[in-house]
Design a protein around this motif. Structure first.
Motif, short mmCIF file in Angstrom:
data_model
loop_
_atom_site.label_atom_id
_atom_site.label_comp_id
_atom_site.label_asym_id
_atom_site.label_seq_id
_atom_site.Cartn_x
_atom_site.Cartn_y
_atom_site.Cartn_z
N ALA A 165 -8.59 -1.63 5.67
CA ALA A 165 -7.59 -0.57 5.51
C ALA A 165 -6.57 -0.97 4.45
CB ALA A 165 -6.91 -0.29 6.84
N SER A 166 -6.13 0.03 3.70
CA SER A 166 -5.13 -0.18 2.66
C SER A 166 -3.83 0.47 3.10
CB SER A 166 -5.62 0.43 1.34
OG SER A 166 -4.71 0.14 0.32
N THR A 167 -2.70 -0.03 2.61
CA THR A 167 -1.38 0.46 3.03
C THR A 167 -0.63 1.03 1.84
OG1 THR A 167 -1.25 -1.18 4.80
CG2 THR A 167 0.80 -0.14 4.11
N LEU A 168 -0.09 2.24 2.03
CA LEU A 168 0.78 2.88 1.05
C LEU A 168 2.21 2.86 1.57
CD1 LEU A 168 -1.37 6.06 0.25
CD2 LEU A 168 -1.27 3.96 -1.09
N TRP A 169 3.15 2.65 0.67
CA TRP A 169 4.57 2.67 1.04
C TRP A 169 5.22 3.83 0.28
CZ3 TRP A 169 6.15 -0.61 4.81
CH2 TRP A 169 5.31 -1.69 5.11
N LEU A 170 5.74 4.77 1.04
CA LEU A 170 6.35 5.98 0.46
C LEU A 170 7.84 5.98 0.76
CD1 LEU A 170 5.85 8.77 -0.91
CD2 LEU A 170 5.67 9.72 1.40
N ILE B 164 1.91 4.15 5.41
CA ILE B 164 0.68 4.91 5.61
C ILE B 164 -0.50 3.96 5.48
CG2 ILE B 164 -0.69 6.89 4.83
CD1 ILE B 164 1.88 7.90 3.43
N ASP B 165 -1.23 3.78 6.56
CA ASP B 165 -2.45 2.97 6.54
C ASP B 165 -3.64 3.92 6.47
OD1 ASP B 165 -1.09 0.52 6.83
OD2 ASP B 165 -0.89 0.85 8.98
#
Length: 660
Positions: free
Chosen positions: A147-152, A81-82
């Motif tokens: 932009a920041s990145t989430l890893w789910l 998710i960016d």
């Protein structure tokens, strides 16, 4: 040709490249499945660094649906998710579904990551709000950052539907009120249906209501506790249990619904083959129960899809058969299963990817099952109406049958037997009264009369001096008092035996009545040298039958005089209370152990007694006192303490209406 191929590949690459999600005030509470990329970790053993390397190698797939439908697999899925935070505010990531077993979120922090863990099979953990969804608070980012990145990472042994939302602190709540209100309504309906029908079961002892209540309870636990995730309200232990074995509750609801249908549709009478079909469905439900208890959650989920579809279709068919054979309440039953069948089919097709899944799709089963249960409740009500009508018709038919000759003869025999029994009881009672009456007349009245007659039958009264005559008359005065008191009690007792004890209450001054009775008995007390001590309020109005209370007081005072030794005292005390007046008559006795305690306390005892001056009674006084005091709403209490005996009872005040 090669140039065209490269151009198409480049366009496809640009199309799959996810754009960062802008978290600003215009962001609504929508799912972001089409704005993320994901990767299937089939062995569920990859680390974050390995996954990040795979993403750089282009192994991630662009989401094609707003709510990702990832199927029923044992794989783990990684979602990238960016996002771009606009403005200085708190941002949130929401996994808006309650029953994903394992959820891991990696939030970048400098060169490292913050690891948040949660899920249906994990207890509550800091950094995550775990209710019927999962809310992760994202770190506050400065403005104009990249932009920041989430890893789910998500994993579950069930059908994996993944609604992901992002929100800011300004638009966190929109879109939730309608869903919450809807869920509150169907939870309230389920609870009401369960409590009402379990009450009907205990009231009517009809197992149909028990099966229906069990169906509502188990289905409610599955739908509300598991599908909608409200099991967290009962603590982590219950939440973990219901998410480990959710399909046990679904199988119990299936079995209880089959039992309900058998009873409600009367399938034994309609079709023996229908019973066999229901037994097959019960067997399938038991298989689902066993696989769920054994921990094969994925297999249980697959079985649940096929069983629920076949279950709804079969029960709909059985309801139609029952309706065609004249079971009119089945019309609501058919409508209920029509509704739930459509709901289940639509849900299963959405899960299988035939239709896109939306937020409202999660409400199909809860709302559909609630409406189904309501329609089944209507069916039960209609069934009860039919039962009442049938019972009324049966009573009318039985009434006609009673008019036949054989029935009339049986009634006559029963009536004559009853009358004979009543006559026997009355004869026994009459014989007992007769024996007691003649005993009193023969022994207790004849002897005093003989003594008086012997005096008046002297041939020459002149031979007696005046002193001798006075002595004889004084000696027989006791006999005269005994005769008077005995006749008085005897007449009242005979009246109570013939007519029963009936009271005619009225208001009167109890203090005046007691003072008058003390004056009446003054000669007897003076003869024995007894002192009567009174504690009377000036005016004490009570509400009772004055004649009966006068008789009670006469007997109690007479007994007190009879059993009080010479030169001793009698105490008569009237005490006011809030709603009643207490009367207590006490006197000294020669020796407490010489009293016949059984005679005093036993209401059925009839025994002649002798006083301290050999005054004789016939045993009726206390019996009459008990009956008349009871008729005036109280009871006679006896207390023996050392050398003193007390008789007491209560009467209502005149200002309080009595319903005797």
């Amino acid at each position: 040709m090669r140039l065209i191929t490269l151009l198409l590949f480049f366009l496809a690459y640009l199309n799959t490249e996810a754009q960062p999600i802008r978290l600003d005030t215009n962001l609504m509470n929508n799912n972001i499945g089409k704005q993320v990329t994901y990767f299937e970790d089939q062995n569920a053993n990859l680390t974050l660094n390995q996954v990040m390397a795979l993403e750089k190698a282009g192994k991630f797939t662009q989401g094609q649906q707003q709510i990702l439908n990832l199927g029923n697999k044992k794989s783990a899925f990684w979602v990238k998710i960016d996002y771009l935070s606009i403005g200085s505010r708190h941002d949130y990531l929401i996994v808006d579904v309650p029953n994903i077993e394992h959820i891991d979120l990696y939030i970048p922090k400098g060169a490292d990551f913050i690891h948040r863990k949660t899920g249906a099979l994990r207890p509550s953990a800091p950094g995550v709000i775990a209710t019927n969804n999962y809310i992760f608070s994202l770190p506050l980012l400065p403005e104009n950052t990249a932009a920041s990145t989430l890893w789910l990472r998500v994993k579950t042994n069930n059908i994996l539907l993944l609604p992901i939302k992002m929100a800011t602190s300004e638009n966190f709540m929109p879109g939730t009120s309608l869903k919450n209100n809807l869920q509150t309504i169907y939870i309230g309906v389920l609870l009401t249906l369960f409590l009402f029908n379990i009450f009907l079961y205990f009231s009517m002892k009809d197992s149909t209501y028990l099966y229906y209540s069990l169906y509502v309870f188990s289905l409610g636990l599955y739908v509300v506790g598991y599908l909608r995730g409200y099991s967290y309200l009962f603590g982590d232990n219950f939440k973990l249990f219901i998410n480990h074995y959710p399909h046990t509750f679904l199988s119990i609801s299936t079995i209880s619904c089959i039992l309900f249908s058998k009873k409600f549709l009367n399938l034994k009478a309609i079709s023996p083959r229908a019973i066999q079909i229901c037994n097959v469905l019960t067997g399938l439900a038991l298989i689902m129960f066993i696989t769920s208890i054994a921990g094969f959650k994925s297999i249980s989920a697959t079985l649940a899809q096929y069983i629920t579809i076949s279950f709804s279709v079969v029960l709909w068919t059985l309801g139609l058969m029952a309706y065609k054979k004249g079971h009119t309440p089945a019309k609501y039953y058919i409508l209920a299963w029509t509704f739930i069948a459509v709901t289940i089919i639509a849900t299963v097709l959405s899960m299988d990817g035939v239709f896109d899944y939306h937020d409202y799709s999660f409400e199909f089963v809860p709302v559909g099952s609630t409406i189904e249960l309501l329609l089944l409740a209507f069916a039960l009500g209609d069934r009860y109406r039919v039962i009442i009508n049938n019972e009324r018709k049966a009573r009318e038919e039985n009434f006609i049958l009673v008019q036949t000759q054989n029935q009339r003869l049986e009634e006559q025999v029963a009536d004559r037997t009853l009358k004979l029994s009543e006559s026997i009881v009355q004869l026994k009672a009459s014989n007992a009264v007769k024996n007691k009456l003649f005993s009193i007349i023969a022994h207790d009245l004849r002897s005093p009369f003989n003594s008086l007659v012997s005096i008046f039958s002297l041939k020459d009264m002149d031979l007696l001096s005046l002193d001798e005559l006075k002595m004889l008359l004084n000696e027989n005065k006791k006999s005269i008092d005994t005769i008077h008191n005995t006749l008085n009690n005897l007449l009242y007792w005979a009246k109570s035996q013939m007519d029963g004890v009936t009271t005619q209450p009225s208001a009167f001054d109890l203090s005046i009545l007691v003072e008058e009775l003390v004056l009446v008995y003054a000669p007897l007390t003076q003869l024995k040298g007894i002192t009567v001590e009174l504690q009377l309020p000036e005016k004490l109005m009570v509400y009772a039958d004055e004649n009966q209370i006068q008789l009670v007081l006469r007997n109690l005072i007479d007994n007190a005089i009879k059993f009080t030794p010479a030169t001793q005292s009698i105490h008569i005390k009237l005490t006011k209370a809030t709603e009643h007046t207490e009367i207590c008559i006490s006197n000294n006795i020669p020796d407490g152990h010489e009293l016949n305690i059984e005679h005093i306390t036993d209401p059925n005892a009839f025994e002649a007694t002798y006083g301290t001056g050999q005054e004789k009674g016939v045993g009726l006084g206390l019996h009459l006192c008990r009956e008349y005091i009871k008729g005036n709403g109280s009871e006679l209490k006896v207390d023996i303490t050392g050398q003193q005996v007390s008789f007491s009872f209560q009467l209502p005040k005149a200002k309080i209406l009595n319903t005797i």
